[in-house]
Design an enzyme around this catalytic site. Structure first.
Site, PDB file in Angstrom:
ATOM      1  N   HIS A 137       0.628  -1.276  -0.054  1.00 39.92           N
ATOM      2  CA  HIS A 137       0.156  -0.368  -0.064  1.00 39.92           C
ATOM      3  C   HIS A 137       0.853   1.394  -0.110  1.00 39.92           C
ATOM      4  O   HIS A 137       0.279   2.463  -0.014  1.00 39.92           O
ATOM      5  CB  HIS A 137      -0.605   0.436   0.943  1.00 39.92           C
ATOM      6  N   ASP A 172      -3.440 -11.091  -1.910  1.00 36.94           N
ATOM      7  CA  ASP A 172      -3.543 -10.707  -0.335  1.00 36.94           C
ATOM      8  C   ASP A 172      -5.350  -9.809  -0.551  1.00 36.94           C
ATOM      9  O   ASP A 172      -5.678  -9.408  -1.359  1.00 36.94           O
ATOM     10  CB  ASP A 172      -2.447  -8.980  -0.215  1.00 36.94           C
ATOM     11  N   HIS A 174      -6.690  -7.841   0.406  1.00 41.48           N
ATOM     12  CA  HIS A 174      -6.522  -5.852  -0.081  1.00 41.48           C
ATOM     13  C   HIS A 174      -6.019  -5.579  -1.759  1.00 41.48           C
ATOM     14  O   HIS A 174      -5.427  -6.634  -1.456  1.00 41.48           O
ATOM     15  CB  HIS A 174      -5.658  -5.180   1.175  1.00 41.48           C
ATOM     16  N   ASP A 268      -3.661 -12.614   4.690  1.00 40.04           N
ATOM     17  CA  ASP A 268      -5.068 -12.068   5.202  1.00 40.04           C
ATOM     18  C   ASP A 268      -6.145 -12.673   4.125  1.00 40.04           C
ATOM     19  O   ASP A 268      -7.671 -11.912   4.262  1.00 40.04           O
ATOM     20  CB  ASP A 268      -4.832 -11.544   5.297  1.00 40.04           C
TER      21      ASP A 268
HETATM   22  F1  V1D Z   1      -8.364  -2.491  13.196  1.00 38.50           F
HETATM   23  C1  V1D Z   1      -7.093  -1.906  13.537  1.00 38.50           C
HETATM   24  C2  V1D Z   1      -6.718  -1.758  14.632  1.00 38.50           C
HETATM   25  C3  V1D Z   1      -6.056  -0.900  14.798  1.00 38.50           C
HETATM   26  C4  V1D Z   1      -5.152   0.095  13.630  1.00 38.50           C
HETATM   27  C5  V1D Z   1      -5.637  -0.326  12.349  1.00 38.50           C
HETATM   28  C6  V1D Z   1      -7.184  -1.639  12.275  1.00 38.50           C
HETATM   29  C7  V1D Z   1      -7.162  -1.343  10.912  1.00 38.50           C
HETATM   30  C8  V1D Z   1      -7.909  -2.296  10.463  1.00 38.50           C
HETATM   31  N1  V1D Z   1      -7.678  -2.473   9.193  1.00 38.50           N
HETATM   32  N2  V1D Z   1      -6.713  -0.072   9.901  1.00 38.50           N
HETATM   33  C9  V1D Z   1      -7.783  -1.231   9.012  1.00 38.50           C
HETATM   34  C10 V1D Z   1      -7.555  -0.014   8.024  1.00 38.50           C
HETATM   35  N3  V1D Z   1      -7.690   1.067   7.676  1.00 38.50           N
HETATM   36  C11 V1D Z   1      -8.694   1.628   6.802  1.00 38.50           C
HETATM   37  C12 V1D Z   1      -8.815   3.339   7.943  1.00 38.50           C
HETATM   38  C13 V1D Z   1     -10.284   3.282   8.030  1.00 38.50           C
HETATM   39  N4  V1D Z   1      -9.236   4.874   7.484  1.00 38.50           N
HETATM   40  C14 V1D Z   1      -9.778   5.662   7.012  1.00 38.50           C
HETATM   41  C15 V1D Z   1      -8.368   3.587   6.569  1.00 38.50           C
HETATM   42  O1  V1D Z   1     -10.003   1.122   7.186  1.00 38.50           O
HETATM   43  C16 V1D Z   1      -5.766  -0.354   6.802  1.00 38.50           C
HETATM   44  C17 V1D Z   1      -5.688  -1.730   6.208  1.00 38.50           C
HETATM   45  C18 V1D Z   1      -4.315  -2.472   6.175  1.00 38.50           C
HETATM   46  C19 V1D Z   1      -4.046  -3.641   5.105  1.00 38.50           C
HETATM   47  C20 V1D Z   1      -3.221  -4.227   4.857  1.00 38.50           C
HETATM   48  C21 V1D Z   1      -2.566  -4.988   4.314  1.00 38.50           C
HETATM   49  O2  V1D Z   1      -3.062  -6.416   4.880  1.00 38.50           O
HETATM   50  O3  V1D Z   1      -2.982  -5.444   3.047  1.00 38.50           O
HETATM   51  C22 V1D Z   1      -1.119  -5.707   4.209  1.00 38.50           C
HETATM   52  N5  V1D Z   1      -0.408  -5.745   3.312  1.00 38.50           N
HETATM   53  O4  V1D Z   1       0.491  -5.690   3.097  1.00 38.50           O
HETATM   54  C23 V1D Z   1       1.181  -5.462   4.618  1.00 38.50           C
HETATM   55  C24 V1D Z   1      -0.122  -5.358   4.949  1.00 38.50           C
HETATM   56 CA    CA Z   2      -4.477  -8.128  -3.398  1.00 42.17          CA
END
Ligand code: V1D
Ligand code: CA
Length: 465
Positions: A137, A172, A174, A268
């Site tokens: 990302h 992944d 995502h 994931d």
């Molecule tokens: F649940 C949480 C608790 C603490 C901190 C963050 C999170 C969390 C869960 N899901 N954050 C997310 C995703 N962020 C949002 C944000 C809300 N805002 C508007 C954006 O939904 C981010 C998920 C990231 C996934 C990363 C990945 O799995 O794709 C990855 N790939 O390579 C490394 C990581």
């Molecule tokens: Ca993907």
């Protein structure tokens, strides 16, 4: 059966000891667990294990902006309160917190992916694995979704120094938005169109992070048709996923003819992941890896997301086995982290009895749209012909552009002071090109070689000595 392939595996024990924070789902400790599980199955005896170099700031700045890299380098948890504007600008905060040794963490996982690409480039291995990498990302000037530095983009740029076309595949759950974005519009400094194709399979809809990756996102301008998105709904199972994956990837490889592949294996997408919503078993996930490996192209394999730690370790261990053509017994051998795999201590996890919201007709529509977009590549001037076009444009006019040609053929010759290519250097380029062609590293047509020969004469008469 023992693998005939040479596998390089990159790991640094320091990468698993960083901590994103108590409520954060990203647990780098999963990397330690994976490594110990790999060791417990004696897989280290079948591959070369390397500790990666820590990528230099100048290497990170091959894709990222210098001010962003500098900020990551200097920010500390105890001083961050004085940098609120910069934290917001670089998107550091809840998803991408500033923690102890953040920069070193980035240097290690990125160093692993760059080293992996270099070993592949130098034909020192057939497959290179870096489970700590795959942070898909991260953007040029900002962190995103637990990712700070985009090691995949840097790995692809490294592969492009030796490979005409690189295919990026992302399983992944995502969307692989950072990698897609880097090559979405233009050639990203690669000197020709279509040298990178990105394919991401992911959950799309219901505001699932990052919100991009519709099937209609196909790339723009020079990059049009070189981005492929496979948006999926909750609960996809092994049968639907692997069938779609194999159909799309085999067509992509047939049409695009990459000379190297980067495979991001975010775990994931497994059933029961803390953040994911797919229903893949480890066998289903690993089936995709096995399928890609069978094409026998230089292959760079990374990790990515994965938030149910014990399943991440299981998955990447099984996939290390797949890459080594080694099937692993289901009973997990004694190791430091054995208790994480209680109560059954088994390697494989089953998929679950949950609904698959991807109907046959939905999957068929997606498949048809992707295939239709791929036809544009087939019917455009062929990739090989574009190579000819690029060579012509590079060779035609200014001496500065000769430098580009040198980079294309001979990456070690990149020099900021170089303005003209000497006769010797040009001969060297041509011979490198011929060697690569003879080793099958470039799918160069006879027309390309004819063009090179003609350009050779033209450059000679242009007064290049
Ligand atoms: F649940 C949480 C608790 C603490 C901190 C963050 C999170 C969390 C869960 N899901 N954050 C997310 C995703 N962020 C949002 C944000 C809300 N805002 C508007 C954006 O939904 C981010 C998920 C990231 C996934 C990363 C990945 O799995 O794709 C990855 N790939 O390579 C490394 C990581
Ligand atoms: Ca993907």
């Amino acid at each position: 059966m023992r693998s005939k392939d040479k596998i390089a595996y990159f790991y640094d024990g320091d990468v698993g000891s960083v901590y994103f924070g108590p409520n954060h789902p990203m647990k780098p400790h999963r990397l330690c667990m994976t490594h110990h599980l790999v060791l417990s199955y004696d897989l280290h005896k079948k591959m070369e294990i390397y500790r990666p170099h820590k990528a230099y700031p100048s290497e990170l700045a091959q894709f990222h902006s210098e001010d962003y890299v500098e900020f990551l380098h200097r920010i500390r948890p105890d001083t961050q309160n004085s940098f609120r504007t910069e934290l917001a600008r670089f998107n550091l905060g809840e998803d991408c917190p500033v923690f102890e040794n953040l920069f070193e963490f980035c240097q290690i996982y990125t160093g692993g992916t760059i080293d992996a690409a270099r070993r592949l480039n130098n034909q020192l291995c057939d497959v290179a694995i870096n489970w700590a990498g795959g942070l898909h990302h991260a953007k040029k000037c900002e962190a995103s979704g637990f990712c700070y530095i985009n090691d995949l983009v840097l790995g692809i740029l490294e592969l492009l120094k030796h490979h005409a076309r690189v295919l990026y595949i992302d399983i992944d759950v995502h969307h692989g938005d950072g990698v897609e974005e880097a090559f979405y519009f233009t050639d990203s400094g690669t000197h020709s169109t279509g040298r990178v194709m990105t394919v991401s399979f992911h959950k799309f809809g219901d505001l699932f992070f990052p919100g991009t990756g519709d099937v209609k996102e196909i790339g723009e301008r020079e990059g049009k048709f070189y981005a492929i998105n496979v948006p999926l709904k909750d609960g996809i199972d092994d049968t639907s996923f692997t069938r779609l994956f194999k159909t799309i990837i085999s067509k992509v490889i047939e049409i695009y003819q990459p000379s190297a592949i980067v495979l991001q294996c975010g775990a994931d997408s497994l059933a029961g992941d803390r953040l994911g919503c797919f229903n893949l078993s480890i066998d289903g996930h690993a089936e995709c890896v096995k399928f890609v490996k069978k094409f026998n192209l230089p292959l760079l394999v990374t990790g990515g997301g994965g938030y149910t730690k014990e399943n991440v370790a299981r998955c990447w261990t099984v996939e290390t086995g797949v890459l080594l053509d080694t099937e692993l017994p289901n009973k997990i051998p004694q190791n430091e982290y054995l208790e994480y795999f209680a109560p059954d201590y088994s390697l494989k996890i089953p998929s679950r009895l949950i609904e698959n919201f991807n109907s046959k007709s939905y999957l068929s529509t997606i498949k048809v749209q992707v295939m239709e977009n791929l036809r544009h590549i087939q019917h455009a001037p062929s990739v090989q012909m574009q190579e000819v076009g690029t060579l012509l444009s590079i060779f035609s006019k200014s001496s500065v552009q000769y430098k580009s040609l040198l980079v294309w053929f001979h990456p070690t010759f990149i020099s900021p002071t170089l303005t003209k290519m000497s006769r010797t250097q040009m001969n060297e380029c041509i011979s490198i090109h011929k060697t690569r062609k003879s080793r099958g590293m470039m799918s160069t047509t006879t027309e390309t070689m004819t063009t090179i020969t003609r350009l050779d004469h033209e450059a000679h008469s242009d007064g290049i000595q």
